[in-house]
Design an enzyme around this catalytic site. Sequence first.
Site, PDB file in Angstrom:
ATOM      1  N   PRO A   1       0.789  -1.246   0.000  1.00  0.00           N
ATOM      2  CA  PRO A   1       0.000   0.000   0.000  1.00  0.00           C
ATOM      3  C   PRO A   1       0.820   1.296   0.000  1.00  0.00           C
ATOM      4  O   PRO A   1       0.237   2.372  -0.040  1.00  0.00           O
ATOM      5  CB  PRO A   1      -0.802  -0.111   1.302  1.00  0.00           C
ATOM      6  CG  PRO A   1       0.083  -0.922   2.204  1.00  0.00           C
ATOM      7  CD  PRO A   1       0.801  -1.904   1.319  1.00  0.00           C
TER       8      PRO A   1
ATOM      9  N   GLY B   1       4.150   1.911   1.909  1.00  0.00           N
ATOM     10  CA  GLY B   1       5.073   2.248   3.013  1.00  0.00           C
ATOM     11  C   GLY B   1       6.432   2.698   2.496  1.00  0.00           C
ATOM     12  O   GLY B   1       6.941   3.754   2.880  1.00  0.00           O
TER      13      GLY B   1
ATOM     14  N   ASP C   1       2.357  -1.532  -8.892  1.00  0.00           N
ATOM     15  CA  ASP C   1       1.614  -2.573  -8.177  1.00  0.00           C
ATOM     16  C   ASP C   1       0.201  -2.608  -8.741  1.00  0.00           C
ATOM     17  O   ASP C   1      -0.431  -1.555  -8.880  1.00  0.00           O
ATOM     18  CB  ASP C   1       1.570  -2.259  -6.664  1.00  0.00           C
ATOM     19  CG  ASP C   1       1.344  -3.512  -5.828  1.00  0.00           C
ATOM     20  OD1 ASP C   1       0.353  -4.228  -6.098  1.00  0.00           O
ATOM     21  OD2 ASP C   1       2.151  -3.780  -4.930  1.00  0.00           O
TER      22      ASP C   1
ATOM     23  N   LYS D   1      12.606 -13.278  -0.478  1.00  0.00           N
ATOM     24  CA  LYS D   1      11.700 -14.092   0.350  1.00  0.00           C
ATOM     25  C   LYS D   1      12.289 -15.495   0.488  1.00  0.00           C
ATOM     26  O   LYS D   1      12.618 -16.128  -0.520  1.00  0.00           O
ATOM     27  CB  LYS D   1      10.309 -14.187  -0.301  1.00  0.00           C
ATOM     28  CG  LYS D   1       9.719 -12.847  -0.719  1.00  0.00           C
ATOM     29  CD  LYS D   1       9.242 -12.033   0.459  1.00  0.00           C
ATOM     30  CE  LYS D   1       8.921 -10.608   0.025  1.00  0.00           C
ATOM     31  NZ  LYS D   1       8.561  -9.697   1.086  1.00  0.00           N
TER      32      LYS D   1
HETATM   33  C1  LIG Z   1       4.648  -6.924   0.956  1.00  0.00           C
HETATM   34  S1  LIG Z   1       3.672  -5.999  -0.165  1.00  0.00           S
HETATM   35  C2  LIG Z   1       4.654  -4.567  -0.379  1.00  0.00           C
HETATM   36  C3  LIG Z   1       4.583  -3.606   0.753  1.00  0.00           C
HETATM   37  C4  LIG Z   1       5.215  -2.288   0.405  1.00  0.00           C
HETATM   38  N1  LIG Z   1       6.663  -2.402   0.275  1.00  0.00           N
HETATM   39  C5  LIG Z   1       4.917  -1.246   1.448  1.00  0.00           C
HETATM   40  O1  LIG Z   1       5.868  -0.720   2.058  1.00  0.00           O
HETATM   41  O2  LIG Z   1       3.753  -0.901   1.660  1.00  0.00           O
HETATM   42  C6  LIG Z   1       3.897  -6.858  -1.655  1.00  0.00           C
HETATM   43  C7  LIG Z   1       3.214  -6.271  -2.861  1.00  0.00           C
HETATM   44  O3  LIG Z   1       3.764  -6.898  -4.006  1.00  0.00           O
HETATM   45  C8  LIG Z   1       2.780  -6.817  -5.013  1.00  0.00           C
HETATM   46  N2  LIG Z   1       3.153  -7.706  -6.128  1.00  0.00           N
HETATM   47  C9  LIG Z   1       3.277  -9.045  -6.108  1.00  0.00           C
HETATM   48  N3  LIG Z   1       3.612  -9.487  -7.335  1.00  0.00           N
HETATM   49  C10 LIG Z   1       3.727  -8.400  -8.138  1.00  0.00           C
HETATM   50  C11 LIG Z   1       4.066  -8.185  -9.511  1.00  0.00           C
HETATM   51  N4  LIG Z   1       4.358  -9.210 -10.318  1.00  0.00           N
HETATM   52  N5  LIG Z   1       4.080  -6.922  -9.995  1.00  0.00           N
HETATM   53  C12 LIG Z   1       3.803  -5.871  -9.188  1.00  0.00           C
HETATM   54  N6  LIG Z   1       3.471  -6.009  -7.886  1.00  0.00           N
HETATM   55  C13 LIG Z   1       3.436  -7.243  -7.376  1.00  0.00           C
HETATM   56  C14 LIG Z   1       1.492  -7.198  -4.272  1.00  0.00           C
HETATM   57  O4  LIG Z   1       0.359  -6.723  -4.972  1.00  0.00           O
HETATM   58  C15 LIG Z   1       1.704  -6.508  -2.921  1.00  0.00           C
HETATM   59  O5  LIG Z   1       1.018  -5.283  -2.883  1.00  0.00           O
END
Ligand SMILES: C[S@@+](CC[C@H](N)C(=O)[O-])C[C@H]1O[C@@H](n2cnc3c(N)ncnc32)[C@H](O)[C@@H]1O
Length: 339
Positions: free
Chosen positions: A212, A214, A230, A297
Amino acid sequence: MSVFIGTSNPGFAPYAMEELRRRWPDVSLSGLAPGETFKLVVASVDDTELVRMLRRDEPVFLRHLFPVREELDMPEQAEGVASALVRFAGSLAEEVKGAKVAVQVRKSQDSPFPFSSAEARDLMVPALLESGAEGVSRGAKWILSVYAAKRSLYLGLSAPADNLSDWPGGAVRFRREEGLISRAAFKLLEAEQAFDLPFERFTNALDLGAAPGGWTSVLLERGLRVTAVDPAEMDESLDGHPTLRHLRQNAADLSFAPGTFDLLVCDMSWDPHHTARIVKQLAPALSAGASVIVTLKLMYKKPMQTISDLLASYEEKFDIRRVKQLFHNRDEVTLWMRK
Ligand SMILES: C[S@@+](CC[C@H](N)C(=O)[O-])C[C@H]1O[C@@H](n2cnc3c(N)ncnc32)[C@H](O)[C@@H]1O
């Protein structure tokens, strides 16, 4: 010979121990708090040499350590514990005279240690003041460490940098700011400190897996222009921010003009090998010398092998600078690279 107390993130001590075994096959290791805190003894090197070698090439999973100067059987009575603490603090008079000293006290869950950290600190600080030292919590020249385990009390004095972290046990704390978008922001703030990489240095950032928001909000606060990628929604507090552009796309489908960004950050919740492919694919969009920060991860059974495979893959395009499991990382580690 050197004796230290080492700490990792919960559950990751076996990997921290494995890293130490690879460096010093003669290391002897014993667990004090399962999965997290342990004693290490290396017969073949002294404290200074061990710390020098660790600082030159920091292990991934060892978050904190301190040298043990005294190991005592845990006294049965609280008065006995109190007098041991006061005596140890008093014994440091010559070394700490006129200096700022932080007292850091931790204990294992099964320890009969009768004091809270603050109470133990309050017992020791007067003895330090008597030596002409100043008691502080941050910015110390010396850290007096106490670790209370089930049967023993471990006491030490060291320079903050030699502990790998100047926080107690490496547990980095940030003030919980009003309106924080996600706890994930702490990971990026910690990476900035751990890698000594002030984000003000950069101009144009690409944030992959940004929602979202951060990480994005940290970068915007530092004055950067941010392209956040995203498919998910960004927090509404970021709506209309003048230096933010949100691309609601899969990061695998992106392409940009060569050299567009001088910082790429990526916290995508996805298989780390897929993520590596995407980040490498975007290397041409980065300027020479650009920094890249990626969370890896650890979703497979063998974290050490996963990390070494991923580093080999990233090395095809980037220069690896550091890889570290930060305090705010859960089942992941943080990688910093340069193009
Ligand atoms: C752990 S959250 C990120 C949190 C973010 N760093 C923050 O500080 O708010 C992971 C995000 O990766 C996105 N995501 C996963 N696969 C993706 C892709 N192929 N392309 C873009 N976003 C992706 C998900 O939609 C999710 O919102």
